[in-house]
Write an enzyme that holds these catalytic residues in place. Sequence first.
Site, PDB file in Angstrom:
ATOM      1  CE  LYS A 164      -1.759  -5.016  15.261  1.00 31.41           C
ATOM      2  NZ  LYS A 164      -2.715  -4.380  16.200  1.00 31.41           N
ATOM      3  CB  VAL A 165       6.303  -6.074  13.935  1.00 33.96           C
ATOM      4  CG1 VAL A 165       7.700  -6.074  13.350  1.00 33.96           C
ATOM      5  CG2 VAL A 165       6.063  -7.332  14.737  1.00 33.96           C
TER       6      VAL A 165
END
Length: 376
Positions: free
Chosen positions: A184-185
């Site tokens: 994820k970011v």
Amino acid sequence: MDNLIPVTQPYMPPLEEFVPYLEAIWDSKTVTNGGRFHAQLERELCAYLGVEFLSLFSNGTLALITALQAMKITGEVITTPFSFVATTHALHWNGIRPVFVDIDPVTMNIDAKKIEAAITPQTTAILPVHVYGSPCEVEEIERIADTYGLRVLYDAAHAFGVRKNARSVLEFGDMSVLSFHGTKVFNTFEGGAIICRDAKTKRRVDQLKNFGFVDEVTVVAPGINGKMNEVQAAFGLLQLQHMEKIHTERARVDERYRAALGNVGGLRLPVTPDGCTRNHSYFPVRITRDFPITRDALYERLRAHNIAARRYFYPLISEFPTYRGLPSATRSNLPVASEISQQVLCLPIYPALTPNVQDRIIDIILAAAGLQQYAS
Ligand SMILES: *Cc1c(COP(=O)(O)O)cnc(C)c1O
């Protein structure tokens, strides 16, 4: 042979920046159960995301499962088949029956226009997903939930930092869940969080993620172990300091894809809904019938060049053995999701992706389209 180019890769801050955090953990001997970094990360994430009540978890799936427990959701829940399988698994682990509703062809999120028709006397909640970080039709979903007395839990695993009309998307619904998995970011290796509306609910969530303990001798509910440990929390604090760079680098990759592929016939690039910001968590391209080769052929061609583009989300969740027998899982109920699941391909996007490597990816796609190279 070149190394495999992954679809994403975590941003790793300089190792020496992490050492002081580890030294502090070693000194304190507090490794979990509400340590200093856990408390600090909750505070800093609230400030960064613009939310008031956030509870950290060891991963996003346990956060989803616990959010449903905290809201005492039962019966049937309306959700999307176009997501990572954990969305529906969280319902299954709570003994809740998923009811799949088709998606919108542009945003690829649950189609709010089709929700009302799926409501039955057993329906208690809606579980939409902000797919690829693109916000759902939150106002319309809120209207439906209010009209029918339903709860709303957003799977916001992709939507870290996303805003709609200058408001955090995490402010919508009764609760939202983030994932801080390595893909994820923003990541804490593994991790997640529940965002809720008030202090009382946060207390309840905090109890549930620690076996239901309120104090040394009192257990008020059959909770679970969903706690984030101090090493995870420390890594999160360090990542937060690098978010601006992470965002800038991801935006750079996004722009280069758009410049190179924006006018290629048969390709559809992701669109940003009005008034929304993007976090460049994914770059999902749709390979439509007008493109010379199929999505799977393009996927194989990239694979042959050691580029691991991913077919998120294929298969649909409704096609897995656990769910395919449900009445709502039929293709005829999910025509848009079924079609898009055959067309979508997420291209590599991450801070360390260099223009050179990106141009190799672009050139393979342009060659498949029968077009000239992008850059040399
Ligand atoms: C990553 C993800 C999850 C699960 O999160 P974990 O932290 O890996 O457990 C749930 N839903 C969606 C949409 C995801 O992408």
